[in-house]
Design a protein around this motif. Structure first.
Motif, short mmCIF file in Angstrom:
data_model
loop_
_atom_site.label_atom_id
_atom_site.label_comp_id
_atom_site.label_asym_id
_atom_site.label_seq_id
_atom_site.Cartn_x
_atom_site.Cartn_y
_atom_site.Cartn_z
N UNK A 280 -13.31 -53.68 45.53
CA UNK A 280 -12.20 -52.76 45.81
C UNK A 280 -12.11 -51.68 44.75
N UNK A 281 -12.42 -52.04 43.53
CA UNK A 281 -12.41 -51.09 42.42
C UNK A 281 -13.64 -51.39 41.56
N UNK A 282 -14.07 -50.39 40.80
CA UNK A 282 -15.21 -50.59 39.92
C UNK A 282 -14.85 -51.61 38.85
N UNK B 290 -13.56 -55.40 49.07
CA UNK B 290 -12.67 -54.73 50.03
C UNK B 290 -12.60 -55.59 51.28
N UNK B 291 -11.43 -55.75 51.81
CA UNK B 291 -11.23 -56.63 52.97
C UNK B 291 -11.60 -55.96 54.29
N UNK B 292 -12.03 -54.73 54.25
CA UNK B 292 -12.37 -54.01 55.46
C UNK B 292 -13.61 -54.59 56.14
N UNK B 293 -14.54 -55.10 55.34
CA UNK B 293 -15.82 -55.60 55.88
C UNK B 293 -15.87 -57.13 55.93
N UNK C 244 -17.28 -65.61 56.37
CA UNK C 244 -17.08 -65.14 55.01
C UNK C 244 -15.72 -64.47 54.88
N UNK C 245 -14.95 -64.87 53.89
CA UNK C 245 -13.64 -64.28 53.66
C UNK C 245 -13.63 -63.21 52.59
N UNK C 246 -14.80 -62.85 52.11
CA UNK C 246 -14.92 -61.83 51.06
C UNK C 246 -15.55 -62.41 49.81
N UNK C 247 -15.44 -61.66 48.72
CA UNK C 247 -16.03 -62.07 47.45
C UNK C 247 -15.01 -61.88 46.35
N UNK C 248 -15.19 -62.63 45.27
CA UNK C 248 -14.33 -62.49 44.10
C UNK C 248 -15.20 -62.50 42.84
#
Length: 147
Positions: A97-99, A85-88, A68-72
């Motif tokens: 990353x932001x609300x 957030x790319x940390x996880x 998984x490369x993250x979500x959008x």
């Protein structure tokens, strides 16, 4: 001596007159600056938490090692995109990353480096009605294929 008494009296009199005209109260005239706050709509924002929905329908909100490369999240009206957030990157849950501002979004997963899993898209509304007990809008993006 008379000259000293006269000088001291003059200084004290001058100080008395000066302090009687000063005040700590500020008097303001009408402001020429217009307030545009009433013209702007205050937009509520919400924290988003991401999980996955397996091909069998199981909701996955924890774990690691996912391809998984993250979500959008893409706002369906403005087209603005928000990323997790790319940390996880390879672990769940992930968070925005932001609300996100209130509205309707297309949520999808970003394929990881291995290319072993494909993710679908889900359309959901970010609003008070969809806040969960933990205070998040929790989105489960479906896994559409796996190798």
């Amino acid at each position: 001596m008379r000259k000293s008494i006269f000088t001291v009296s003059a200084v004290i009199g001058l100080l008395a007159v000066t302090t009687s005209f000063s005040s700590t109260d500020v008097v303001e005239g009408p402001s020429k600056v217009r307030s545009e706050v009433s013209d702007k709509k205050v937009v509520k924002t919400y924290p988003v938490r991401y999980g996955l929905l397996s091909k069998s329908g199981t909701k996955i909100l924890s774990g690691s090692g996912f391809d998984l490369g993250g979500f959008v999240a893409k706002n369906t009206v403005t087209g603005e995109e928000y990323f997790s957030d790319r940390y996880h990157d390879r672990a769940l849950p992930q968070f925005s990353e932001e609300d996100l501002p209130e509205g309707t979004y297309e949520f999808s997963g970003i394929q990881g480096q291995g290319g072993w899993v494909g993710y679908g898209t889900i359309v959901a509304t970010v609003s008070d009605e969809n806040l969960d007990a933990d205070g998040y809008i929790t989105i489960y993006v479906p896994i559409t294929w796996e190798e």
